[in-house]
Design an enzyme around this catalytic site. Structure first.
Site, PDB file in Angstrom:
ATOM      1  N   HIS A  37     131.433 130.679 -43.909  1.00 44.40           N
ATOM      2  CA  HIS A  37     131.848 129.330 -43.815  1.00 44.40           C
ATOM      3  C   HIS A  37     132.454 128.620 -44.994  1.00 44.40           C
ATOM      4  O   HIS A  37     132.036 129.039 -46.339  1.00 44.40           O
ATOM      5  CB  HIS A  37     130.582 128.259 -43.182  1.00 44.40           C
ATOM      6  CG  HIS A  37     129.544 128.192 -44.116  1.00 44.40           C
ATOM      7  ND1 HIS A  37     128.753 129.269 -44.065  1.00 44.40           N
ATOM      8  CD2 HIS A  37     129.257 127.548 -45.135  1.00 44.40           C
ATOM      9  CE1 HIS A  37     127.763 128.981 -45.050  1.00 44.40           C
ATOM     10  NE2 HIS A  37     127.887 128.009 -45.487  1.00 44.40           N
ATOM     11  N   HIS A  46     133.051 125.295 -46.985  1.00 47.81           N
ATOM     12  CA  HIS A  46     132.755 123.884 -47.321  1.00 47.81           C
ATOM     13  C   HIS A  46     134.075 123.194 -47.764  1.00 47.81           C
ATOM     14  O   HIS A  46     134.807 123.614 -48.661  1.00 47.81           O
ATOM     15  CB  HIS A  46     131.727 123.589 -48.350  1.00 47.81           C
ATOM     16  CG  HIS A  46     130.391 124.106 -48.044  1.00 47.81           C
ATOM     17  ND1 HIS A  46     129.496 123.415 -47.646  1.00 47.81           N
ATOM     18  CD2 HIS A  46     129.767 125.598 -48.164  1.00 47.81           C
ATOM     19  CE1 HIS A  46     128.093 124.181 -47.542  1.00 47.81           C
ATOM     20  NE2 HIS A  46     128.568 125.243 -47.861  1.00 47.81           N
ATOM     21  N   ASN A  86     129.847 129.625 -50.462  1.00 44.28           N
ATOM     22  CA  ASN A  86     128.640 130.207 -51.334  1.00 44.28           C
ATOM     23  C   ASN A  86     128.636 131.683 -50.418  1.00 44.28           C
ATOM     24  O   ASN A  86     128.824 131.592 -49.366  1.00 44.28           O
ATOM     25  CB  ASN A  86     127.561 129.356 -50.855  1.00 44.28           C
ATOM     26  CG  ASN A  86     127.711 128.037 -51.410  1.00 44.28           C
ATOM     27  OD1 ASN A  86     128.207 127.761 -52.717  1.00 44.28           O
ATOM     28  ND2 ASN A  86     127.156 126.700 -51.048  1.00 44.28           N
ATOM     29  N   GLU A 118     123.096 129.802 -47.790  1.00 44.50           N
ATOM     30  CA  GLU A 118     121.897 129.634 -46.905  1.00 44.50           C
ATOM     31  C   GLU A 118     122.056 130.004 -45.430  1.00 44.50           C
ATOM     32  O   GLU A 118     121.232 130.677 -44.773  1.00 44.50           O
ATOM     33  CB  GLU A 118     121.452 128.329 -46.770  1.00 44.50           C
ATOM     34  CG  GLU A 118     120.867 128.047 -48.228  1.00 44.50           C
ATOM     35  CD  GLU A 118     120.292 126.486 -48.554  1.00 44.50           C
ATOM     36  OE1 GLU A 118     120.309 125.602 -47.700  1.00 44.50           O
ATOM     37  OE2 GLU A 118     119.635 126.112 -49.436  1.00 44.50           O
ATOM     38  N   ASP A 159     129.254 118.590 -41.826  1.00 47.52           N
ATOM     39  CA  ASP A 159     128.083 119.062 -42.414  1.00 47.52           C
ATOM     40  C   ASP A 159     126.921 118.047 -42.169  1.00 47.52           C
ATOM     41  O   ASP A 159     127.098 116.766 -42.236  1.00 47.52           O
ATOM     42  CB  ASP A 159     127.969 119.206 -44.017  1.00 47.52           C
ATOM     43  CG  ASP A 159     127.029 120.180 -44.562  1.00 47.52           C
ATOM     44  OD1 ASP A 159     127.190 121.322 -44.919  1.00 47.52           O
ATOM     45  OD2 ASP A 159     126.036 119.858 -44.610  1.00 47.52           O
ATOM     46  N   ILE A 160     125.643 118.760 -41.672  1.00 43.09           N
ATOM     47  CA  ILE A 160     124.599 117.807 -41.273  1.00 43.09           C
ATOM     48  C   ILE A 160     124.116 116.833 -42.626  1.00 43.09           C
ATOM     49  O   ILE A 160     123.359 116.027 -42.458  1.00 43.09           O
ATOM     50  CB  ILE A 160     123.331 118.780 -40.779  1.00 43.09           C
ATOM     51  CG1 ILE A 160     122.758 117.966 -39.755  1.00 43.09           C
ATOM     52  CG2 ILE A 160     122.750 119.492 -41.641  1.00 43.09           C
ATOM     53  CD1 ILE A 160     121.907 118.688 -38.672  1.00 43.09           C
TER      54      ILE A 160
HETATM   55  P1  5GP Z   1     125.427 127.386 -47.569  1.00 36.51           P
HETATM   56  O1  5GP Z   1     124.524 126.947 -48.560  1.00 36.51           O
HETATM   57  O2  5GP Z   1     124.991 128.435 -46.470  1.00 36.51           O
HETATM   58  O3  5GP Z   1     126.663 127.558 -47.986  1.00 36.51           O
HETATM   59  O4  5GP Z   1     125.643 125.888 -46.760  1.00 36.51           O
HETATM   60  C1  5GP Z   1     125.058 125.705 -45.334  1.00 36.51           C
HETATM   61  C2  5GP Z   1     125.397 124.094 -45.069  1.00 36.51           C
HETATM   62  O5  5GP Z   1     125.354 124.260 -43.744  1.00 36.51           O
HETATM   63  C3  5GP Z   1     124.662 123.339 -45.682  1.00 36.51           C
HETATM   64  O6  5GP Z   1     125.535 122.397 -46.194  1.00 36.51           O
HETATM   65  C4  5GP Z   1     124.072 122.455 -44.639  1.00 36.51           C
HETATM   66  O7  5GP Z   1     123.803 121.112 -44.910  1.00 36.51           O
HETATM   67  C5  5GP Z   1     124.618 122.677 -43.400  1.00 36.51           C
HETATM   68  N1  5GP Z   1     123.891 122.958 -42.199  1.00 36.51           N
HETATM   69  C6  5GP Z   1     122.812 123.857 -42.182  1.00 36.51           C
HETATM   70  N2  5GP Z   1     122.451 123.698 -40.719  1.00 36.51           N
HETATM   71  C7  5GP Z   1     123.147 123.023 -40.099  1.00 36.51           C
HETATM   72  C8  5GP Z   1     123.316 122.414 -38.746  1.00 36.51           C
HETATM   73  O8  5GP Z   1     122.715 122.579 -37.783  1.00 36.51           O
HETATM   74  N3  5GP Z   1     124.545 121.621 -38.520  1.00 36.51           N
HETATM   75  C9  5GP Z   1     125.441 121.154 -39.454  1.00 36.51           C
HETATM   76  N4  5GP Z   1     126.304 120.548 -38.928  1.00 36.51           N
HETATM   77  N5  5GP Z   1     125.098 121.546 -40.880  1.00 36.51           N
HETATM   78  C10 5GP Z   1     124.160 122.417 -41.068  1.00 36.51           C
END
Ligand code: 5GP
Ligand code: ZN
Length: 116
Positions: A99, A101, A86, A94, A30-31
């Site tokens: 995905h 985590h 999520n 988001e 994760d970034i």
């Molecule tokens: P969500 O809230 O959708 O469950 O989580 C999205 C996750 O994707 C977040 O933890 C965010 O830090 C990660 N993320 C968003 N954009 C990128 C990206 O371009 N590269 C990587 N490696 N992670 C990302």
């Protein structure tokens, strides 16, 4: 999906810190990590969210669940880890590409979500 960030990562159009790849699945760090170990496991197939899975995805979902603990252990989560999916706006999603985590690397992660 043309403009989906995770599809772009799967197509290698944007870079990622990849930790695993096979024909169907991809895992990358994760970034914005929430703990020392925080990676994402995605299907290469675009599925918006867990709300959108269907019977045809059964094998794919099973593969994801089997792979998650293998990768977690390989990354150093010997004593456990947390898996979060999520789902939808109310679930805090988001990126609308399914995905998992996988989070760990601490003695104990903080408690779950509090009400309020
Ligand atoms: P969500 O809230 O959708 O469950 O989580 C999205 C996750 O994707 C977040 O933890 C965010 O830090 C990660 N993320 C968003 N954009 C990128 C990206 O371009 N590269 C990587 N490696 N992670 C990302
Ligand atoms: Zn996608």
């Amino acid at each position: 999906m043309e403009n989906c960030i995770f599809c772009k990562i799967a197509r290698r159009e944007i870079p990622s810190d990849k930790i695993y790849e096979d024909e169907n699945l991809l895992a990358f760090n994760d970034i914005n990590p929430a703990a020392p170990i925080h990676f994402l496991l995605i299907p290469k197939l675009h599925i918006d969210s867990l709300s959108d899975v269907q019977d045809i995805h059964q094998t794919l979902l099973g593969k994801m669940l089997l792979l998650a603990p293998q990768l977690a252990k390989e990354r150093g989560c010997e004593n456990g880890f947390r898996t979060i999916i999520n789902t939808g706006p109310a679930g805090g999603q988001e990126i609308f590409h399914l995905h998992f985590h996988i989070i760990g690397g601490r003695d104990r992660l903080p408690g779950m979500i509090h009400s309020g």
